[in-house]
Write an enzyme that holds these catalytic residues in place. Structure first.
Site, short mmCIF file in Angstrom:
data_model
loop_
_atom_site.label_atom_id
_atom_site.label_comp_id
_atom_site.label_asym_id
_atom_site.label_seq_id
_atom_site.Cartn_x
_atom_site.Cartn_y
_atom_site.Cartn_z
N SER A 331 21.68 2.43 -10.45
CA SER A 331 20.71 3.34 -11.06
C SER A 331 20.21 2.76 -12.38
O SER A 331 20.92 2.05 -13.07
CB SER A 331 21.34 4.72 -11.31
OG SER A 331 20.38 5.61 -11.84
N LYS A 386 25.85 7.62 -5.41
CA LYS A 386 24.46 7.41 -5.81
C LYS A 386 23.54 8.46 -5.17
O LYS A 386 22.58 8.93 -5.79
CB LYS A 386 24.00 6.01 -5.43
CG LYS A 386 22.54 5.68 -5.76
CD LYS A 386 22.23 5.87 -7.24
CE LYS A 386 20.95 5.21 -7.68
NZ LYS A 386 19.78 5.45 -6.89
N HIS A 389 23.98 11.54 -7.15
CA HIS A 389 23.28 11.29 -8.42
C HIS A 389 21.79 11.57 -8.25
O HIS A 389 21.16 12.25 -9.06
CB HIS A 389 23.51 9.84 -8.85
CG HIS A 389 22.56 9.32 -9.89
ND1 HIS A 389 21.25 8.96 -9.59
CD2 HIS A 389 22.71 9.10 -11.21
CE1 HIS A 389 20.65 8.56 -10.69
NE2 HIS A 389 21.51 8.62 -11.69
N ASN A 390 21.20 11.04 -7.18
CA ASN A 390 19.77 11.23 -6.96
C ASN A 390 19.43 12.69 -6.68
O ASN A 390 18.37 13.18 -7.08
CB ASN A 390 19.29 10.34 -5.80
CG ASN A 390 19.18 8.89 -6.20
OD1 ASN A 390 19.73 8.47 -7.21
ND2 ASN A 390 18.51 8.10 -5.40
N GLU A 393 19.40 14.37 -9.89
CA GLU A 393 18.15 13.92 -10.54
C GLU A 393 16.97 14.77 -10.07
O GLU A 393 16.13 15.18 -10.89
CB GLU A 393 17.93 12.45 -10.21
CG GLU A 393 16.68 11.82 -10.78
CD GLU A 393 16.51 10.39 -10.29
OE1 GLU A 393 15.42 10.04 -9.81
OE2 GLU A 393 17.49 9.62 -10.38
#
Length: 685
Positions: A331, A386, A389-390, A393
């Site tokens: 990231s 990840k 995480h996205n 986000e």
């Protein structure tokens, strides 16, 4: 005539658009010269064939695995000591470079001719999958041979026999010319050798390799080199590799390579190769190609946004070959890759130990100096983290956009005034990369019109699918990710611009834009309430995201330290924020089951509660859509209730489907005979 006894091994690629007669000409040449022959069309996947048959042009992602398979065939013929001839359709320069590889034994023959003539030939063919309407796309793709390439052009306005004779004669001339000049050329290094000599001596091996020199690959390779590591680089378009060395060669020690074999040969063992290619079938193809040239104990690291189930599958497959496959969530975008990304590593402990010294060196560093790099578990754990995480986000971005809508259409602030609010928030507990970049966007004026930049941007928000992946996986795990789900749905809704126009006109009389903005005397209180609502909703989004991490780790058997995950996100990544330190501290308590219920965040939600609820009420009354704020508050209201209205839902399920239920006053599973005498029977005995 047979080329093999007289000349060294050579491979003739007859290229041209569909209908130029290349198959017929190649057949004649192959018979006369005793060559192995093949048609490039035979290497197409079924998906490619179906796409072309439907009249849709192939893109680079479609063609790249196809070209790799052709190149492998040429390489095998060379290893067998067999010259060959191949027919191939429209080839641009980068495609020819890929087929040529590092060999000087490939001759390209361009069969060129009048477009109308070729169109007539295409129309006369029966049963071929290539429709005539794709001729234009082939003509657009094909690029003329350049002076530095070995090859020539032949006009197709002739008989196939005469064209074949011309091809043979010119090939013989080229090969003979090469032989006569070979003694003079022995002392002249190739372009690749000249470039390599500038970077590292032949005896030196690279510490790490980067496969793929797109934006992210270029930045990451430079990062490693700037930090003192020797970096082997490869890109299937050879000119990209040369351009990379010319532009960035002074930044460190690079070893350019021009084939997978050369790439593998330049890496110190156990080899480490970072894949910086498009997720999906390209990653799959490249993984297989490197597996063919790597040895037991070598490591292939997928640094892209691959879906974690694919990573798990690849890891299992390569483990059978005694190779290590690592999925690394990366990231930070282009700048992060260059100056320090956040790295979420999934794979074996053995592989991580090999990667750790290099990865911790080039990763982002938190305020306390800790590298933002951690081992999150085996196989697909890194890409799973990840993905979450996205998803977070997505939610964070949507919450900030809703705060903007509230301040603009509720408080009546201009974009520049909202920017000032965001800059102020960024000095406090809401400090984050996303708040900072949002403030800069809102402060920006369009150069052409002088209007606020935000007002000239099309409001259709794109997405690459990671939010959808997160929501789907959460559904499978049984974790309600309300904020992330709403953020994903809003992006979909934003794309329905035509439907929004229809609805706007149909319900014009219900518009609420005419509601007067909040009185100036109450404006600061409203701004503060929106700030509270934003912070509380962010806590909900992160709490839900970490719930998904816990559930995923349990399901897939990963030993995942959630405090370490929070620390990895403190710098280098898109969701870096001040309160991640608080999250890391909360998960230092190994018994923590619900982030929002930890002491710090529970206290903060209590203090934000009134402003949060008032904000949602104000938005509803004014018709300002804030689905992420609203769903976050609804989730909070629901999760803090020991008993919900869903008792009726379960009763309904039993009524029409005999799905049974449990009672709160005694053990067992029960069903009521709703259509009979309404008596209750126990079903688990």
């Amino acid at each position: 005539m047979n080329i093999r006894p007289t000349f060294p091994i050579h491979h003739i690629v007859i290229m041209g658009v569909s209908g130029c007669g290349k198959t017929t000409v190649a057949g004649i040449v192959a018979d006369r010269m005793g060559l192995e022959s093949a048609e490039a069309d035979d290497f197409h996947s079924q998906a490619n064939i179906e796409k072309m048959a439907a009249g849709r042009a192939l893109n680079d992602e479609d063609r790249w695995p196809w070209l790799e398979d052709i190149r492998k065939w040429i390489s095998k013929e060379e290893q067998r000591g067999q010259s060959s001839i191949l027919t191939c359709s429209a080839l641009k320069r980068s495609y020819r470079d890929l087929l040529r590889g590092n060999s000087d034994n490939v001759i390209f023959v361009h069969l060129n001719g009048d477009k109308d003539l070729i169109l007539r030939r295409m129309s006369a063919r029966i049963g071929h999958f290539m429709p005539t309407k794709l001729l234009e796309s082939q003509l657009a793709t094909l690029e003329d041979l350049e002076p530095d390439e070995k090859g020539f052009v032949v006009d197709v306005n002739n008989t196939p026999q005469n064209i074949a004779s011309e091809v043979i004669a010119k090939c013989e001339q080229l090969i003979a010319s090469k032989n006569s000049a070979s003694t003079q050329q022995q002392q002249k290094p190739s372009d690749a050798t000249e470039i390599s000599a500038l970077q590292a001596s032949p005896s030196e091996k690279a510490d790490i390799g980067v496969y793929g020199l797109g934006v992210m690959g270029t930045s990451l390779a430079r990062n490693f080199a700037r930090n003192g590591f020797k970096v082997a680089v490869y890109n299937y378009e050879m000119d990209v590799t040369r351009d990379f060395i010319n532009r960035y060669g002074v930044e460190g020690t690079f070893i350019p390579t021009f084939s997978e074999d050369e790439f593998a040969g330049e890496l110190s063992t156990p080899r480490v190769a970072l894949l910086m290619v498009t997720a999906g079938k390209v990653t799959e193809q490249v993984t297989r190609q490197l597996a063919d040239v790597f040895e037991a104990g070598d490591i292939i690291v997928d640094m892209g946004n691959s879906h974690f189930p694919d990573t798990r599958t690849r890891e299992q497959a390569l483990r059978q070959l005694d190779l290590h496959f690592v999925g690394c969530g990366t990231s930070g975008g282009q700048e992060g890759a260059l100056h320090g990304p956040s790295l979420m590593v999934g794979g074996s402990e053995h592989a991580f130990k090999r990667l750790q010294p290099m990865f911790t060196t080039i990763s982002a560093k938190a305020g306390d100096g800790t590298p933002c790099c951690a081992h999150t578990g085996t196989d697909g754990a890194g890409h799973f983290v990840k993905m979450i995480h996205n998803g977070i986000e997505y939610a964070d971005m949507q919450l900030i956009s809703e705060a903007y809508s509230l301040l603009r259409y509720g408080a009546g602030l201009s974009p520049s005034e909202i920017a000032d609010v965001f800059f102020m928030w960024n000095e406090g507990e809401l400090s984050s990369y996303l708040i900072q970049c949002s403030a800069q966007i809102l402060a920006h004026k369009d150069a052409d019109t002088g209007k606020p930049f935000i007002d000239i941007i099309d409001d259709r928000a794109g997405q690459k699918g990671t939010g959808l992946w997160t929501v789907k996986e959460a559904l499978d795990l049984g974790i309600p990710l309300t904020g992330i789900a709403e953020a994903t749905l809003v992006r979909m809704l934003s794309g329905q611009s035509a439907e929004r126009i229809i609805a706007s006109r149909a319900f014009d009389s219900l518009k609420t834009e005419d509601v007067q903005p909040i009185e100036s005397a109450d404006r600061q209180a409203f701004i503060d309430a929106v700030g509270d609502a934003l912070y509380a909703s962010k806590i909900i989004a992160y709490s839900q995201g970490f719930d998904a991490l816990q559930a995923g780790a349990k399901k897939y058997g990963w030993k995942m330290d959630l405090a370490e995950v929070a620390k990895v996100w403190r710098a280098g990544c898109i969701i870096r924020a001040q309160f991640l330190d608080k999250i890391a501290a909360a998960y230092a308590d190994e018994g923590l089951e619900l982030l929002m219920a930890s002491e710090h965040f529970a206290d903060r939600i209590r203090s934000a509660y009134d402003g949060w609820r008032k904000t949602v009420v104000e938005a509803v009354q004014r018709g300002i859509a804030i689905p992420a704020f609203t769903s976050s508050l609804a989730y909070f209201d629901a999760i803090r209730k020991e008993r919900m209205g869903t008792a009726l839902v379960q009763s309904q399920r039993d009524f029409f489907g005999a799905h049974t239920y449990r009672r709160v006053d005694k053990e067992g599973v029960y069903h009521t005979l709703w259509a009979d005498d309404m008596s209750e029977i126990r079903m688990d005995k």
